[in-house]
Design a protein around this motif. Structure first.
Motif, mmCIF file in Angstrom:
data_model
loop_
_atom_site.group_PDB
_atom_site.id
_atom_site.type_symbol
_atom_site.label_atom_id
_atom_site.label_comp_id
_atom_site.label_asym_id
_atom_site.label_seq_id
_atom_site.Cartn_x
_atom_site.Cartn_y
_atom_site.Cartn_z
ATOM 1 N N ARG A 113 -0.762 9.001 5.958
ATOM 2 C CA ARG A 113 0.226 7.696 6.805
ATOM 3 C C ARG A 113 -1.114 6.449 6.602
ATOM 4 O O ARG A 113 -1.330 5.781 6.302
ATOM 5 C CB ARG A 113 1.336 7.802 6.505
ATOM 6 C CG ARG A 113 1.728 6.333 7.426
ATOM 7 C CD ARG A 113 3.142 6.022 7.853
ATOM 8 N NE ARG A 113 4.322 6.439 6.887
ATOM 9 C CZ ARG A 113 4.747 5.691 6.557
ATOM 10 N NH1 ARG A 113 4.103 4.368 6.467
ATOM 11 N NH2 ARG A 113 5.529 6.513 5.647
ATOM 12 N N TRP B 54 -1.138 -0.879 -4.253
ATOM 13 C CA TRP B 54 -1.782 0.031 -3.808
ATOM 14 C C TRP B 54 -2.088 0.915 -3.854
ATOM 15 O O TRP B 54 -1.203 1.547 -3.156
ATOM 16 C CB TRP B 54 -2.800 -0.671 -3.006
ATOM 17 C CG TRP B 54 -4.234 -0.295 -2.918
ATOM 18 C CD1 TRP B 54 -4.646 1.843 -2.094
ATOM 19 C CD2 TRP B 54 -5.325 -1.063 -2.852
ATOM 20 N NE1 TRP B 54 -6.626 1.243 -2.107
ATOM 21 C CE2 TRP B 54 -6.853 -0.174 -2.555
ATOM 22 C CE3 TRP B 54 -5.702 -2.374 -2.845
ATOM 23 C CZ2 TRP B 54 -7.282 -0.698 -2.578
ATOM 24 C CZ3 TRP B 54 -7.504 -3.066 -2.694
ATOM 25 C CH2 TRP B 54 -8.019 -2.266 -2.905
ATOM 26 N N VAL C 95 0.830 -1.060 0.226
ATOM 27 C CA VAL C 95 0.091 0.123 0.424
ATOM 28 C C VAL C 95 0.751 1.046 0.270
ATOM 29 O O VAL C 95 1.766 1.324 1.303
ATOM 30 C CB VAL C 95 -0.533 0.084 1.249
ATOM 31 C CG1 VAL C 95 -1.475 1.134 0.850
ATOM 32 C CG2 VAL C 95 -1.838 -1.345 1.287
ATOM 33 N N VAL D 72 2.486 -1.490 4.324
ATOM 34 C CA VAL D 72 2.716 -0.463 4.257
ATOM 35 C C VAL D 72 3.707 0.183 3.632
ATOM 36 O O VAL D 72 5.477 -0.713 4.083
ATOM 37 C CB VAL D 72 2.072 0.607 5.119
ATOM 38 C CG1 VAL D 72 2.110 2.150 4.664
ATOM 39 C CG2 VAL D 72 0.563 0.278 5.620
ATOM 40 N N SER D 73 3.842 0.534 2.293
ATOM 41 C CA SER D 73 5.044 1.585 2.442
ATOM 42 C C SER D 73 6.075 2.208 3.751
ATOM 43 O O SER D 73 5.670 2.609 4.056
ATOM 44 C CB SER D 73 5.454 1.885 1.189
ATOM 45 O OG SER D 73 6.642 3.140 0.526
ATOM 46 N N GLN E 236 8.309 3.899 -5.253
ATOM 47 C CA GLN E 236 7.668 2.875 -4.051
ATOM 48 C C GLN E 236 7.232 1.951 -5.108
ATOM 49 O O GLN E 236 7.879 -0.004 -4.649
ATOM 50 C CB GLN E 236 6.399 3.619 -3.500
ATOM 51 C CG GLN E 236 6.752 4.367 -2.167
ATOM 52 C CD GLN E 236 5.890 5.225 -2.789
ATOM 53 O OE1 GLN E 236 4.712 4.660 -1.647
ATOM 54 N NE2 GLN E 236 5.089 6.192 -2.336
ATOM 55 N N VAL F 2 2.175 5.102 0.535
ATOM 56 C CA VAL F 2 1.955 6.251 1.091
ATOM 57 C C VAL F 2 1.948 7.612 -0.165
ATOM 58 O O VAL F 2 2.993 7.643 -0.197
ATOM 59 C CB VAL F 2 2.483 6.424 2.137
ATOM 60 C CG1 VAL F 2 2.770 7.166 2.985
ATOM 61 C CG2 VAL F 2 2.676 5.263 3.386
ATOM 62 N N ASP G 137 -11.042 4.325 -0.893
ATOM 63 C CA ASP G 137 -10.071 3.607 -1.597
ATOM 64 C C ASP G 137 -8.881 3.704 -2.431
ATOM 65 O O ASP G 137 -7.811 3.071 -2.525
ATOM 66 C CB ASP G 137 -10.318 2.265 -1.638
ATOM 67 C CG ASP G 137 -11.348 1.607 -0.151
ATOM 68 O OD1 ASP G 137 -11.126 2.585 0.871
ATOM 69 O OD2 ASP G 137 -12.415 1.240 -0.548
ATOM 70 N N PRO H 265 -3.557 5.006 -2.827
ATOM 71 C CA PRO H 265 -4.761 5.399 -1.775
ATOM 72 C C PRO H 265 -5.246 6.642 -2.561
ATOM 73 O O PRO H 265 -4.841 7.691 -3.278
ATOM 74 C CB PRO H 265 -4.326 6.251 -0.934
ATOM 75 C CG PRO H 265 -3.124 5.130 -0.704
ATOM 76 C CD PRO H 265 -2.401 5.041 -2.139
ATOM 77 N N GLN I 289 -4.012 6.993 6.325
ATOM 78 C CA GLN I 289 -4.722 6.393 5.155
ATOM 79 C C GLN I 289 -4.430 4.642 4.659
ATOM 80 O O GLN I 289 -5.482 4.136 4.336
ATOM 81 C CB GLN I 289 -5.733 7.421 4.130
ATOM 82 C CG GLN I 289 -6.429 6.570 3.082
ATOM 83 C CD GLN I 289 -6.358 8.205 1.998
ATOM 84 O OE1 GLN I 289 -5.677 8.965 1.507
ATOM 85 N NE2 GLN I 289 -7.534 7.502 0.946
ATOM 86 N N SER I 290 -3.611 5.294 4.377
ATOM 87 C CA SER I 290 -2.701 3.869 3.694
ATOM 88 C C SER I 290 -2.928 2.737 4.842
ATOM 89 O O SER I 290 -3.065 1.395 4.413
ATOM 90 C CB SER I 290 -1.506 4.518 3.248
ATOM 91 O OG SER I 290 -1.395 4.735 2.025
#
Length: 198
Positions: A116, A158, A108, A135-136, A145, A110, A165, A160, A118-119
């Motif tokens: 962050r 992913w 995910v 998460v990254s 990333q 950032v 989403d 955000p 949210q991620s």
């Protein structure tokens, strides 16, 4: 009584070893040091060693049980295989390799450190459904990333969204599409790391 049971046990063991060696010569020996602490074993027990890799210890063990099922009368033989021992040797010897070094199927991204959380929330929703993700570690440019995910062989990134989403990208094919963290699933072959032959 004891002598007759002993004689019967020895005769059964001899028959077993001779029967195995008749089918696959030189593979079975009687070792009276092997014992099982579980009382449902009622006959011979066994351990299996891999020729040339005896230092691994037993890779398969089990035995005969006649009274494991309630009520009796259901004889059987069971075994368990030490998959982790076999895989550790195969990986160490270069006979197989993992297709990725981490369990994560998704990284995910950032957008910036202020977002962050949210991620992290997206990652929590994915994990709640059994999807391994991370998460990254930095809010670097998305290209960096993606490179981070690629180095770890994580197949999806992913991104955000500002109002939802966001989108998920297959970094191998370049395909990218909107996704819902409560519904999206990776293809079955990407969900978990796998073992492949080189």
């Amino acid at each position: 009584m004891r002598r007759s049971r002993l004689s019967a046990g020895i005769a059964a063991l001899v028959a077993l070893v001779e029967g195995v060696n008749a089918a696959v010569p030189g593979t079975a020996v009687a070792d009276l040091r092997i014992a099982r602490g579980l009382d449902y074993y009622t006959g011979s027990v066994y351990e299996t060693f891999l020729q040339g890799h005896e230092d691994l210890g037993s890779i398969c063990s089990g035995g005969r049980y006649d009274s494991l099922v309630a009520g009796g009368g259901f004889p059987g033989v069971g075994m368990s295989i030490g998959v982790s021992r076999l895989l550790s040797r195969m990986l160490g010897a270069g006979l197989a390799r993992a297709n990725r070094g981490v369990p994560s199927a998704v990284l995910v991204a950032v957008i910036d450190e202020d977002s962050r959380a949210q991620s992290a929330t997206i990652a929590d929703r994915l994990r709640a459904r059994g999807i391994a993700c991370e998460v990254s570690p930095t809010a670097a440019k998305f290209g960096k990333q993606i490179q981070f995910a690629d180095r770890r062989a994580i197949p999806f990134v992913w991104f955000p969204g500002a109002d939802g989403d966001g989108e998920v990208k297959d970094i191998r094919s370049g395909d990218q599409a909107p996704a819902d963290a409560d519904a999206w699933v990776p293809p079955a072959e990407d969900a978990r790391p796998g073992i492949v032959r080189p």
